[in-house]
Scaffold this motif. Structure first.
Motif, mmCIF file in Angstrom:
data_model
loop_
_atom_site.group_PDB
_atom_site.id
_atom_site.type_symbol
_atom_site.label_atom_id
_atom_site.label_comp_id
_atom_site.label_asym_id
_atom_site.label_seq_id
_atom_site.Cartn_x
_atom_site.Cartn_y
_atom_site.Cartn_z
ATOM 1 N N ASP A 1 -5.811 6.895 8.376
ATOM 2 C CA ASP A 1 -5.703 7.772 7.227
ATOM 3 C C ASP A 1 -4.263 8.324 7.266
ATOM 4 N N SER A 2 -3.519 8.027 6.221
ATOM 5 C CA SER A 2 -2.085 8.351 6.245
ATOM 6 C C SER A 2 -1.840 9.832 6.512
ATOM 7 N N SER A 3 -2.654 10.705 5.930
ATOM 8 C CA SER A 3 -2.396 12.143 6.097
ATOM 9 C C SER A 3 -2.671 12.598 7.531
ATOM 10 N N ILE B 1 -6.007 3.107 -7.309
ATOM 11 C CA ILE B 1 -6.554 2.031 -6.478
ATOM 12 C C ILE B 1 -8.003 1.721 -6.870
ATOM 13 N N TYR C 1 -9.272 -1.868 -7.984
ATOM 14 C CA TYR C 1 -10.399 -2.542 -7.339
ATOM 15 C C TYR C 1 -11.493 -2.875 -8.368
ATOM 16 N N VAL D 1 -5.680 -5.814 4.084
ATOM 17 C CA VAL D 1 -7.092 -5.412 4.198
ATOM 18 C C VAL D 1 -8.016 -6.454 3.556
ATOM 19 N N VAL E 1 -11.357 -1.233 8.673
ATOM 20 C CA VAL E 1 -10.388 -2.004 7.872
ATOM 21 C C VAL E 1 -9.708 -1.110 6.832
ATOM 22 N N LYS E 2 -9.031 -0.091 7.309
ATOM 23 C CA LYS E 2 -8.303 0.817 6.419
ATOM 24 C C LYS E 2 -6.811 0.778 6.767
ATOM 25 N N ALA E 3 -6.014 0.648 5.731
ATOM 26 C CA ALA E 3 -4.561 0.654 5.905
ATOM 27 C C ALA E 3 -3.986 1.923 5.276
ATOM 28 N N PRO E 4 -3.136 2.643 6.001
ATOM 29 C CA PRO E 4 -2.553 2.305 7.290
ATOM 30 C C PRO E 4 -3.456 2.652 8.466
ATOM 31 N N SER F 1 0.859 -1.188 0.000
ATOM 32 C CA SER F 1 0.000 0.000 0.000
ATOM 33 C C SER F 1 0.899 1.243 0.000
ATOM 34 N N PRO F 2 0.715 2.139 -0.984
ATOM 35 C CA PRO F 2 1.551 3.346 -0.998
ATOM 36 C C PRO F 2 1.317 4.218 0.240
ATOM 37 N N TYR F 3 0.108 4.122 0.807
ATOM 38 C CA TYR F 3 -0.211 4.923 1.991
ATOM 39 C C TYR F 3 0.555 4.406 3.214
HETATM 40 N N1 LIG Z 1 -7.049 8.194 2.391
HETATM 41 C C1 LIG Z 1 -6.544 6.976 2.944
HETATM 42 C C2 LIG Z 1 -6.568 5.876 1.892
HETATM 43 C C3 LIG Z 1 -6.112 4.544 2.467
HETATM 44 C C4 LIG Z 1 -6.567 3.358 1.618
HETATM 45 O O1 LIG Z 1 -7.511 3.452 0.824
HETATM 46 N N2 LIG Z 1 -5.902 2.244 1.833
HETATM 47 C C5 LIG Z 1 -6.294 1.031 1.148
HETATM 48 C C6 LIG Z 1 -5.116 0.098 1.062
HETATM 49 S S1 LIG Z 1 -3.974 0.681 -0.127
HETATM 50 C C7 LIG Z 1 -7.388 0.362 1.950
HETATM 51 O O2 LIG Z 1 -7.453 0.514 3.147
HETATM 52 N N3 LIG Z 1 -8.258 -0.381 1.258
HETATM 53 C C8 LIG Z 1 -9.315 -1.100 1.854
HETATM 54 C C9 LIG Z 1 -10.642 -0.454 1.624
HETATM 55 O O3 LIG Z 1 -10.701 0.731 1.236
HETATM 56 O O4 LIG Z 1 -11.634 -1.127 1.820
HETATM 57 C C10 LIG Z 1 -5.132 7.199 3.476
HETATM 58 O O5 LIG Z 1 -4.466 8.154 3.038
HETATM 59 O O6 LIG Z 1 -4.712 6.445 4.380
#
Ligand SMILES: N[C@@H](CCC(=O)N[C@@H](CS)C(=O)NCC(=O)O)C(=O)O
Length: 226
Positions: free
Chosen positions: A62-64, A106, A110, A33, A47-50, A9-11
């Protein structure tokens, strides 16, 4: 403190690299995830990474938002975002376009991988592709003006986010985001990716925090504390 999420995951990667530059102690738990959904959901029901889990089990994500927390911690001597407002706007602009490109990439992945082929919606994919290439075109056009290629400036948030985003996008979508189409991004990112921390914290190699930390400490000494 634990950083949860896989480095593909780039985040997650932008947070891992940034925390290392901040000199933060953290452990990495590479939960997916998708394949670790139920384990992940116990820690973060979204369930959001990171996701970042503190020692008292509290989480932020949320990375930011995670990076904003560390950037603005009063006792943090390392700043990855410029403080003067003109440079800050330039840096945030690069970060915003890089994150928008990442998000669109992404969504394309998906749509292509998670949805049965017969249910994929071509106009939606075309819209995502237009948004992605729109963001990348801005970055490629402005890269010389927005970004300094001086060594000192490479370890800054706009470069971390641009590099982690481009490395991810160009790997996932070779046809759309190839080197030929965005030569300036590609050239700039290859310089950033050659920094020790970046080559240590890679999607394909896992995260050797001890090694990365040793390199960061030497780098900080040279850049900030001498
Ligand atoms: N805006 C979020 C985006 C994070 C994101 O979408 N991560 C993906 C992994 S690359 C994720 O959690 N995907 C699972 C989902 O959205 O259900 C951030 O900056 O952290």
């Amino acid at each position: 403190m634990k950083l949860i999420g896989t480095l593909d995951s780039p985040y997650v990667r932008r947070v891992a690299i940034s925390l290392t530059y901040y000199g933060c102690e953290f452990k990495h738990q590479p939960l997916s995830v998708f394949s670790d959904f139920s384990t992940f959901s116990v820690i973060n029901p979204s369930v959001k990474a990171p996701t970042l889990q503190f020692d008292d089990n509290e989480i932020i994500f949320d990375s930011s938002l995670i990076l904003d927390y560390f950037e603005n911690m009063a006792d943090n001597p390392v700043k990855l975002i410029p403080s003067n407002s003109a440079d800050k706007v330039k840096a945030l602009r690069v970060i915003a376009f890089s994150l928008a490109a990442c998000e669109k990439c992404i969504q394309i992945v998906y749509e292509r991988k998670r949805r049965p082929v017969e249910k994929q919606h071509q106009p939606w994919l075309e819209r995502l592709e237009a948004q992605l290439t729109g963001a990348l075109s801005v970055l490629d056009r402005e890269i010389g003006q927005e970004l300094s290629s001086e060594k000192y400036d490479l370890a800054k948030q706009h470069n971390i986010t641009l590099a982690t985003s481009w490395t991810f996008i160009s790997t996932m979508l070779e046809g759309i985001a190839c080197k030929v189409k965005y030569p300036r991004i590609d050239e700039h990112v290859s310089i950033v990716e050659s920094l020790p921390i970046f080559s240590e914290i890679r999607a394909d190699e896992g995260l050797d925090l001890e090694k990365a930390k040793a390199k960061t400490n030497r780098l900080f000494h040279a850049l900030y504390r001498s």
